[in-house]
Design a protein around this motif. Sequence first.
Motif, PDB file in Angstrom:
ATOM      1  N   SER A  32       0.817  -1.216   0.000  1.00 44.34           N
ATOM      2  CA  SER A  32       0.000   0.000   0.000  1.00 44.34           C
ATOM      3  C   SER A  32       0.851   1.266   0.000  1.00 44.34           C
ATOM      4  N   LEU A  33       2.153   1.140  -0.197  1.00 42.15           N
ATOM      5  CA  LEU A  33       3.013   2.328  -0.220  1.00 42.15           C
ATOM      6  C   LEU A  33       2.620   3.246  -1.359  1.00 42.15           C
ATOM      7  N   ASP A  34       2.747   4.509  -1.114  1.00 40.04           N
ATOM      8  CA  ASP A  34       2.414   5.553  -2.066  1.00 40.04           C
ATOM      9  C   ASP A  34       3.636   6.470  -2.147  1.00 40.04           C
ATOM     10  N   VAL A  35       3.786   7.236  -3.210  1.00 41.20           N
ATOM     11  CA  VAL A  35       4.938   8.135  -3.311  1.00 41.20           C
ATOM     12  C   VAL A  35       4.913   9.210  -2.232  1.00 41.20           C
ATOM     13  N   ALA A  36       3.730   9.475  -1.664  1.00 36.53           N
ATOM     14  CA  ALA A  36       3.624  10.490  -0.615  1.00 36.53           C
ATOM     15  C   ALA A  36       3.744   9.901   0.788  1.00 36.53           C
ATOM     16  N   THR A  37       3.843   8.582   0.904  1.00 41.62           N
ATOM     17  CA  THR A  37       3.990   7.946   2.214  1.00 41.62           C
ATOM     18  C   THR A  37       5.297   8.397   2.855  1.00 41.62           C
ATOM     19  N   LEU A  38       5.212   8.746   4.120  1.00 43.14           N
ATOM     20  CA  LEU A  38       6.411   9.167   4.844  1.00 43.14           C
ATOM     21  C   LEU A  38       7.056   7.961   5.495  1.00 43.14           C
TER      22      LEU A  38
END
Length: 123
Positions: A32-38
């Motif tokens: 579920s990682l996204d490019v905006a995930t910190l």
Amino acid sequence: MSAPRRPSDPSGLERYYVLTGGRSGPGGSASSLDVATLIVSGAAPASGMQHEHAEILRRCREPLSVAELGAHLQLPFNILAVLLADLLQAGRVEARDPIPAHDAGRGPDLALLEEVLSGLQRL
């Protein structure tokens, strides 16, 4: 007779294969990682750790988005996601989801922004 020459791999595909152990995508919670995930590291690099894993831990002492991390390490998203999946599974990093789109429209507290503006004007 000389041995046949291997063609060079300018795109680094062989390197990516080695980095990920042949995996093409993350599994488990990292899917579920996204490019905006910190990403925030929860541990220091250990001796003998893969260089890229150690570099992720060093760079993420402060929260860093997956996109920023990929740019710093010069790795494509899917390769970085596999490396992050390893670290997430080992409990060495924490992934913080970005603000959901339905919450993002509300914006920051107006009173807080007015206080900041007032403080800046006094400078």
